[in-house]
Design a protein around this motif. Structure first.
Motif, PDB file in Angstrom:
ATOM      1  N   LEU A  91       0.842  -1.199   0.000  1.00  0.00           N
ATOM      2  CA  LEU A  91       0.000   0.000   0.000  1.00  0.00           C
ATOM      3  C   LEU A  91       0.879   1.250   0.000  1.00  0.00           C
ATOM      4  N   GLY A  92       0.694   2.108  -1.000  1.00  0.00           N
ATOM      5  CA  GLY A  92       1.538   3.293  -1.114  1.00  0.00           C
ATOM      6  C   GLY A  92       2.965   2.896  -1.455  1.00  0.00           C
ATOM      7  N   ALA A  93       3.142   2.132  -2.533  1.00  0.00           N
ATOM      8  CA  ALA A  93       4.422   1.482  -2.830  1.00  0.00           C
ATOM      9  C   ALA A  93       5.545   2.444  -3.166  1.00  0.00           C
ATOM     10  N   ASP A 114      -0.862   2.580  -5.482  1.00  0.00           N
ATOM     11  CA  ASP A 114      -0.384   3.957  -5.336  1.00  0.00           C
ATOM     12  C   ASP A 114      -1.143   4.851  -6.303  1.00  0.00           C
ATOM     13  N   ARG A 115      -0.826   6.139  -6.245  1.00  0.00           N
ATOM     14  CA  ARG A 115      -1.503   7.104  -7.100  1.00  0.00           C
ATOM     15  C   ARG A 115      -1.128   6.874  -8.565  1.00  0.00           C
ATOM     16  N   VAL A 135       1.689  -6.151 -10.218  1.00  0.00           N
ATOM     17  CA  VAL A 135       0.453  -5.636 -10.809  1.00  0.00           C
ATOM     18  C   VAL A 135       0.208  -4.263 -10.199  1.00  0.00           C
ATOM     19  N   TYR A 136       0.101  -3.257 -11.039  1.00  0.00           N
ATOM     20  CA  TYR A 136      -0.087  -1.888 -10.551  1.00  0.00           C
ATOM     21  C   TYR A 136      -1.582  -1.607 -10.375  1.00  0.00           C
ATOM     22  N   VAL A 137      -1.927  -1.128  -9.178  1.00  0.00           N
ATOM     23  CA  VAL A 137      -3.321  -0.838  -8.853  1.00  0.00           C
ATOM     24  C   VAL A 137      -3.426   0.645  -8.505  1.00  0.00           C
ATOM     25  N   PRO A 138      -3.979   1.468  -9.410  1.00  0.00           N
ATOM     26  CA  PRO A 138      -4.046   2.913  -9.158  1.00  0.00           C
ATOM     27  C   PRO A 138      -5.103   3.276  -8.116  1.00  0.00           C
ATOM     28  N   VAL A 139      -4.657   3.870  -7.013  1.00  0.00           N
ATOM     29  CA  VAL A 139      -5.552   4.282  -5.930  1.00  0.00           C
ATOM     30  C   VAL A 139      -4.982   5.534  -5.272  1.00  0.00           C
ATOM     31  N   PHE A 141      -5.505   7.222  -1.851  1.00  0.00           N
ATOM     32  CA  PHE A 141      -6.151   6.885  -0.586  1.00  0.00           C
ATOM     33  C   PHE A 141      -7.061   7.991  -0.068  1.00  0.00           C
ATOM     34  N   ALA A 142      -6.841   9.214  -0.530  1.00  0.00           N
ATOM     35  CA  ALA A 142      -7.675  10.328  -0.073  1.00  0.00           C
ATOM     36  C   ALA A 142      -9.052  10.315  -0.734  1.00  0.00           C
ATOM     37  N   HIS A 143      -9.168   9.613  -1.886  1.00  0.00           N
ATOM     38  CA  HIS A 143     -10.426   9.680  -2.639  1.00  0.00           C
ATOM     39  C   HIS A 143     -10.967   8.311  -3.056  1.00  0.00           C
ATOM     40  N   ASP A 144     -10.085   7.326  -3.264  1.00  0.00           N
ATOM     41  CA  ASP A 144     -10.500   6.037  -3.824  1.00  0.00           C
ATOM     42  C   ASP A 144     -10.567   4.970  -2.736  1.00  0.00           C
ATOM     43  N   ARG A 145     -11.233   3.867  -3.056  1.00  0.00           N
ATOM     44  CA  ARG A 145     -11.364   2.764  -2.117  1.00  0.00           C
ATOM     45  C   ARG A 145     -10.705   1.500  -2.670  1.00  0.00           C
ATOM     46  N   LEU A 146      -9.961   0.826  -1.812  1.00  0.00           N
ATOM     47  CA  LEU A 146      -9.319  -0.425  -2.200  1.00  0.00           C
ATOM     48  C   LEU A 146     -10.334  -1.473  -2.620  1.00  0.00           C
TER      49      LEU A 146
END
Length: 286
Positions: A91-93, A114-115, A135-139, A141-146
């Protein structure tokens, strides 16, 4: 790319092969840095402090980063190795290189969260690394949900996961921390491990960050800490209560100073080391 992520990567690059040999190594870090960010790293590795003030501040910043990052990294890596799981989510790589540098993850599905802008930059930097990328997962944390992003990336909540939450929590509000943890808990099968790096409340921490900002300002630049302020701190008791409320049992919680002393790495920044902690928590049942 977050300047904090760059600074952490500089610290790992400066420490590689120098601090805690046999316990710490990160051959990916130098590759993940832009050429302009490698200069002070080489100076620290060569133990060659520059004369000009601006360059000397950069040198001391990288040297301090190396001394602070090594115990944190070792504590997290040890917790990962001690509890293998089919999936690893970072999380937040930022500029994390674990997907490439840890042979123990060869058969593990690694997801980096990460963003989107950070991940775009990371992909470019990591192109020169050999091995299977995460695998890159764009998130954001201030706006998106895992819970919305991870299913599309292929994460399976029915099998155990190791979660690494390193160098992120301090930059999130308490509400954002709780929302993210709720999503983590929802996607954590029995046998899951959660590794959390966090900061404890301390007056000395605020004073130290202020002095660091003033030091950077003396070079005519804006400090990374003014752009990326800390938003939440936690005591070991409050962190344990937070985790237990989401079904995790704390197995270990140690400050970086204790880890550094065990490793025999420098402790010149003892207050900062003491205020940073890594907690390891496991989900025993559903």
């Amino acid at each position: 790319m977050s300047r904090t992520a760059v600074m952490v990567c500089q610290g790992r690059a400066a420490a590689d092969g120098r601090l805690a040999p046999g316990r710490f190594a990160d051959p990916t870090a130098m590759t993940l840095l832009d050429p302009d960010d490698r200069g002070p790293v080489r100076q620290v590795r060569d133990e060659a402090p520059p004369g000009p003030w601006k360059e000397r501040v950069d040198y001391e910043t990288v040297r301090a980063s190396a001394e602070l990052i090594v115990p944190r990294t070792v504590a997290i890596d040890d917790a990962v190795r001690a509890h293998p799981a089919p999936q690893l989510v970072i999380l937040g790589a930022g500029l994390d290189g674990r997907a490439w540098r840890m042979p123990e993850l060869a058969g593990t599905a690694v997801f980096e969260v990460d963003r989107p802008d950070t991940q775009f930059d990371k992909r470019t930097r990591a192109a020169a690394l050999s091995g299977r990328p995460p695998v890159y997962v764009p998130v954001d944390f201030a706006h998106d949900r895992l819970r919305e992003a991870l299913p599309a990336a292929g994460h399976d909540p029915a099998v155990p996961t190791t979660w690494i939450w390193e160098g992120v929590i301090a930059y999130l509000t308490e509400a954002q921390v709780r929302a993210t943890l709720a999503d983590v808990a929802d996607r954590s099968a029995p046998g899951t491990r959660l590794i959390v790096n966090y900061q404890v409340p301390a007056v000395s921490t605020g004073v130290g960050r202020l002095l660091a900002r003033l030091l950077v300002a003396s070079t005519g630049r804006r400090s990374v800490w003014s752009r990326e302020p800390w938003r939440s701190t936690w005591t070991p008791a409050s962190m344990a209560a937070l985790l237990s409320g989401h079904g995790f049992t704390v197995a270990a919680d140690e400050d970086h100073l204790t880890t550094a002393r065990a490793l025999g790495t420098p402790t010149r920044h003892a207050r900062s080391l003491r205020n940073g902690r890594v907690t390891v928590a496991d989900r025993i049942s559903g």
